[in-house]
Design a protein around this motif. Sequence first.
Motif, PDB file in Angstrom:
ATOM      1  N   VAL A   1     -11.087   1.420   9.355  1.00 53.71           N
ATOM      2  CA  VAL A   1     -10.586   2.660   9.962  1.00 53.71           C
ATOM      3  C   VAL A   1     -11.147   2.801  11.367  1.00 53.71           C
ATOM      4  CG1 VAL A   1     -10.205   3.918   7.834  1.00 53.71           C
ATOM      5  CG2 VAL A   1     -12.472   3.934   8.861  1.00 53.71           C
TER       6      VAL A   1
ATOM      7  N   TRP B   1      -6.467  -2.854  -2.780  1.00 56.91           N
ATOM      8  CA  TRP B   1      -7.919  -2.738  -2.945  1.00 56.91           C
ATOM      9  C   TRP B   1      -8.377  -1.368  -3.432  1.00 56.91           C
ATOM     10  CZ3 TRP B   1     -11.380   0.484  -0.273  1.00 56.91           C
ATOM     11  CH2 TRP B   1     -10.811   1.262   0.731  1.00 56.91           C
ATOM     12  N   TRP B   2      -7.618  -0.321  -3.133  1.00 56.65           N
ATOM     13  CA  TRP B   2      -7.975   1.063  -3.439  1.00 56.65           C
ATOM     14  C   TRP B   2      -7.750   1.420  -4.902  1.00 56.65           C
ATOM     15  CZ3 TRP B   2      -3.912   3.396  -5.750  1.00 56.65           C
ATOM     16  CH2 TRP B   2      -2.689   2.713  -5.622  1.00 56.65           C
TER      17      TRP B   2
ATOM     18  N   TRP C   1      -9.482  -4.090   5.482  1.00 56.52           N
ATOM     19  CA  TRP C   1      -9.130  -2.701   5.786  1.00 56.52           C
ATOM     20  C   TRP C   1     -10.263  -2.052   6.571  1.00 56.52           C
ATOM     21  CZ3 TRP C   1      -4.911   0.425   4.017  1.00 56.52           C
ATOM     22  CH2 TRP C   1      -5.031   1.792   4.321  1.00 56.52           C
TER      23      TRP C   1
ATOM     24  N   THR D   1       0.239   1.895  11.334  1.00 58.81           N
ATOM     25  CA  THR D   1       0.130   1.451   9.943  1.00 58.81           C
ATOM     26  C   THR D   1       0.567  -0.002   9.771  1.00 58.81           C
ATOM     27  OG1 THR D   1       2.298   2.403   9.441  1.00 58.81           O
ATOM     28  CG2 THR D   1       0.367   3.762   8.946  1.00 58.81           C
TER      29      THR D   1
ATOM     30  N   ASP E   1     -18.938   1.109   2.447  1.00 55.62           N
ATOM     31  CA  ASP E   1     -19.140  -0.336   2.593  1.00 55.62           C
ATOM     32  C   ASP E   1     -18.218  -1.078   1.640  1.00 55.62           C
ATOM     33  OD1 ASP E   1     -20.197   0.071   0.153  1.00 55.62           O
ATOM     34  OD2 ASP E   1     -22.238  -0.549   0.655  1.00 55.62           O
ATOM     35  N   ARG E   2     -18.592  -2.315   1.293  1.00 56.19           N
ATOM     36  CA  ARG E   2     -17.676  -3.131   0.495  1.00 56.19           C
ATOM     37  C   ARG E   2     -17.848  -2.962  -1.002  1.00 56.19           C
ATOM     38  NH1 ARG E   2     -19.183  -7.821   4.186  1.00 56.19           N
ATOM     39  NH2 ARG E   2     -18.080  -7.145   6.058  1.00 56.19           N
TER      40      ARG E   2
ATOM     41  N   ARG F   1     -14.551 -10.575  -4.688  1.00 56.97           N
ATOM     42  CA  ARG F   1     -14.417 -10.126  -6.078  1.00 56.97           C
ATOM     43  C   ARG F   1     -12.958 -10.165  -6.529  1.00 56.97           C
ATOM     44  NH1 ARG F   1     -16.570  -4.413  -8.777  1.00 56.97           N
ATOM     45  NH2 ARG F   1     -15.523  -4.780 -10.759  1.00 56.97           N
TER      46      ARG F   1
ATOM     47  N   ILE G   1     -16.442  -0.156  -3.487  1.00 59.95           N
ATOM     48  CA  ILE G   1     -15.779   1.096  -3.827  1.00 59.95           C
ATOM     49  C   ILE G   1     -16.206   1.596  -5.214  1.00 59.95           C
ATOM     50  CG2 ILE G   1     -13.688   0.010  -4.795  1.00 59.95           C
ATOM     51  CD1 ILE G   1     -12.052   2.234  -3.392  1.00 59.95           C
TER      52      ILE G   1
ATOM     53  N   HIS H   1     -16.087 -14.911   3.452  1.00 55.93           N
ATOM     54  CA  HIS H   1     -15.717 -13.628   2.832  1.00 55.93           C
ATOM     55  C   HIS H   1     -14.656 -13.693   1.734  1.00 55.93           C
ATOM     56  CE1 HIS H   1     -18.127 -11.098   5.451  1.00 55.93           C
ATOM     57  NE2 HIS H   1     -17.754 -11.851   6.468  1.00 55.93           N
TER      58      HIS H   1
ATOM     59  N   HIS I   1       0.845  -1.190   0.000  1.00 55.99           N
ATOM     60  CA  HIS I   1       0.000   0.000   0.000  1.00 55.99           C
ATOM     61  C   HIS I   1       0.890   1.253   0.000  1.00 55.99           C
ATOM     62  CE1 HIS I   1      -2.903   2.987   1.276  1.00 55.99           C
ATOM     63  NE2 HIS I   1      -3.861   2.134   1.018  1.00 55.99           N
TER      64      HIS I   1
ATOM     65  N   ILE J   1      -7.007   4.055  11.536  1.00 58.01           N
ATOM     66  CA  ILE J   1      -5.693   3.404  11.593  1.00 58.01           C
ATOM     67  C   ILE J   1      -4.805   4.187  12.569  1.00 58.01           C
ATOM     68  CG2 ILE J   1      -3.573   3.063  10.261  1.00 58.01           C
ATOM     69  CD1 ILE J   1      -5.472   2.357   7.898  1.00 58.01           C
ATOM     70  N   THR J   2      -4.315   3.500  13.581  1.00 60.21           N
ATOM     71  CA  THR J   2      -3.456   4.159  14.567  1.00 60.21           C
ATOM     72  C   THR J   2      -2.034   3.599  14.533  1.00 60.21           C
ATOM     73  OG1 THR J   2      -4.228   2.583  16.209  1.00 60.21           O
ATOM     74  CG2 THR J   2      -5.342   4.707  16.133  1.00 60.21           C
TER      75      THR J   2
ATOM     76  N   GLY K   1     -13.794  -9.636   6.494  1.00 61.38           N
ATOM     77  CA  GLY K   1     -15.182  -9.405   6.884  1.00 61.38           C
ATOM     78  C   GLY K   1     -15.338  -8.230   7.832  1.00 61.38           C
ATOM     79  N   ASP K   2     -14.242  -7.801   8.442  1.00 62.28           N
ATOM     80  CA  ASP K   2     -14.312  -6.682   9.393  1.00 62.28           C
ATOM     81  C   ASP K   2     -13.966  -5.342   8.743  1.00 62.28           C
ATOM     82  OD1 ASP K   2     -15.091  -8.350  11.392  1.00 62.28           O
ATOM     83  OD2 ASP K   2     -13.109  -8.546  12.328  1.00 62.28           O
ATOM     84  N   GLY K   3     -13.943  -5.298   7.427  1.00 60.79           N
ATOM     85  CA  GLY K   3     -13.579  -4.049   6.769  1.00 60.79           C
ATOM     86  C   GLY K   3     -14.315  -3.856   5.460  1.00 60.79           C
ATOM     87  N   VAL K   4     -13.741  -3.040   4.576  1.00 63.84           N
ATOM     88  CA  VAL K   4     -14.452  -2.604   3.377  1.00 63.84           C
ATOM     89  C   VAL K   4     -13.981  -3.281   2.085  1.00 63.84           C
ATOM     90  CG1 VAL K   4     -14.879  -0.326   4.378  1.00 63.84           C
ATOM     91  CG2 VAL K   4     -12.860  -0.672   2.934  1.00 63.84           C
TER      92      VAL K   4
ATOM     93  N   THR L   1       0.567   7.639  13.330  1.00 59.53           N
ATOM     94  CA  THR L   1      -0.293   7.103  14.392  1.00 59.53           C
ATOM     95  C   THR L   1      -1.710   7.659  14.303  1.00 59.53           C
ATOM     96  OG1 THR L   1       0.498   8.854  15.835  1.00 59.53           O
ATOM     97  CG2 THR L   1       1.600   6.722  16.020  1.00 59.53           C
TER      98      THR L   1
ATOM     99  N   GLU M   1     -13.524  -5.625  -1.019  1.00 57.96           N
ATOM    100  CA  GLU M   1     -14.292  -6.629  -1.769  1.00 57.96           C
ATOM    101  C   GLU M   1     -13.404  -7.851  -2.004  1.00 57.96           C
ATOM    102  OE1 GLU M   1     -16.958  -4.536  -5.038  1.00 57.96           O
ATOM    103  OE2 GLU M   1     -14.995  -3.593  -4.910  1.00 57.96           O
TER     104      GLU M   1
END
Lengths: 274, 274
Positions: free
Chosen positions: A210, A184-185, A208, A215, B112-113, A231, B115, A273, A146, A212-213, A223-226, B213, A228
Amino acid sequence: MATEKPLLENLSLNQITTEYWSLKEAVDGCVKADIPWISLWRHKIDEIGLSESKKIITDSGLKLSSLCRGGMFPAVTAEQRQKSLDDNRRAVEEAAELGTDVLVLVCGSAPDRDIHTSRKWVEEGIEQLVPFAESYGVKLGIEPLHPMYAADRSVVVSLGQANKMAEKYNANQVGVVVDVFHVWWDPDLYNQIERAKGRILGFHVSDWSVPITDTFKARHMMGDGVIEIRRIRQAVEQAGYHGPIEVEIMNQALWDTPGDEVLSLIKERFVEHV
Amino acid sequence: MATEKPLLENLSLNQITTEYWSLKEAVDGCVKADIPWISLWRHKIDEIGLSESKKIITDSGLKLSSLCRGGMFPAVTAEQRQKSLDDNRRAVEEAAELGTDVLVLVCGSAPDRDIHTSRKWVEEGIEQLVPFAESYGVKLGIEPLHPMYAADRSVVVSLGQANKMAEKYNANQVGVVVDVFHVWWDPDLYNQIERAKGRILGFHVSDWSVPITDTFKARHMMGDGVIEIRRIRQAVEQAGYHGPIEVEIMNQALWDTPGDEVLSLIKERFVEHV
């Protein structure tokens, strides 16, 4: 070409996900949880030595999906860069000895105000490493990280950049590793996955979320983030990759959870997921 | 086309750099420090109202480089997206009233998932906003944000992506804003700056330093990080941009420093590093 659900026979534990387990504990954990693959980190191998590590893996029947990691090529002095190259050669030897043909490269960062020179050093490092790796039957997997790691971990920041670098070599010499957290971005992601056809040497999953404290420890359980994830996994399969899928999550809360529970959760989330 | 040193007559204080100053304090600070430009944030305008804000700016003789910010288009319901559009229209009116022709767009994130859908909502939002903005003589400046904000601030993550979006419109309708913090990692950066010729509506400077951070307050004073700020500034000038250069730094330590000291340091670092 792509399956609806991922195959559990492709599930691999990237060892950093259970950072507080020794190599032996991680291997035993996978055997107990019926996880068929594992990816080892070199700092864990160093704790007990290469031959003991090899014995544990061989006795367990687990398959090794990759060795983490080579790379870290940029350095200000030629002497430091030579040291890095020597270390990368040892990493190649270790990968071969342990029985994997994939050495993951985290390429290194821009230590000062000249990211271009750092990128040149990465290219030079790979070029010098390729013949050596090939002689051991080990492929170099360039893992784009990233862009938030450009100053401290990798100046290779997109799959497009990694593809371009890999394409200078034969597919049995250099390929790419696709980690959903890192890519992913990217608006060009699916084109670049298609372009990587025949060169994908690994596929890593996490999520991913947020804020983020930290990196480095920013990853979350699938499953705990955004992201895909499904896909992207299907696109990677469409591009011909049907190998192991590593779950690689640096996350303090997860590290503080008993390893067996983590592996159980991984299996559940993998099916749901990935 | 590009000068060796930046011109102090182009220096602009982006107001968030002195977040604990009111609008009046920031304006007075700039006048005292001989900084000719300022960029205002809407939450600071809201504190005292638009007409009072306008009076302060007009009386000061400062020039307004931009208004921060419109955008934040993606939302799960159509009603929320309509609310966002209404708010963007107010932002356009405020920009026109205050006397700047640039509204900076921070486009919004992927809640969400998916983008891709968020990106579609951004495109739709801009398309709906363009005729309104044009009728006020206000240009929309798409600011690509660093990919680490893709989940919480902007699904527009690279200058290439922003250029592609802007090129659907006339240059007097939609352009791009180049912020070194957001784009420095991009292997395609200099090509994309060249491509943006005639559409660059703003240039922002700060620096990137690790560890991070707090992603929002991660920026540093120019010279305290790894970004090749001067090289990027010169490329932006080569691409025909000779307008104000905003110093935009969200940084807790800087916020805790007396504003006059911050402005003094800005001037010093601007000449040295921009």
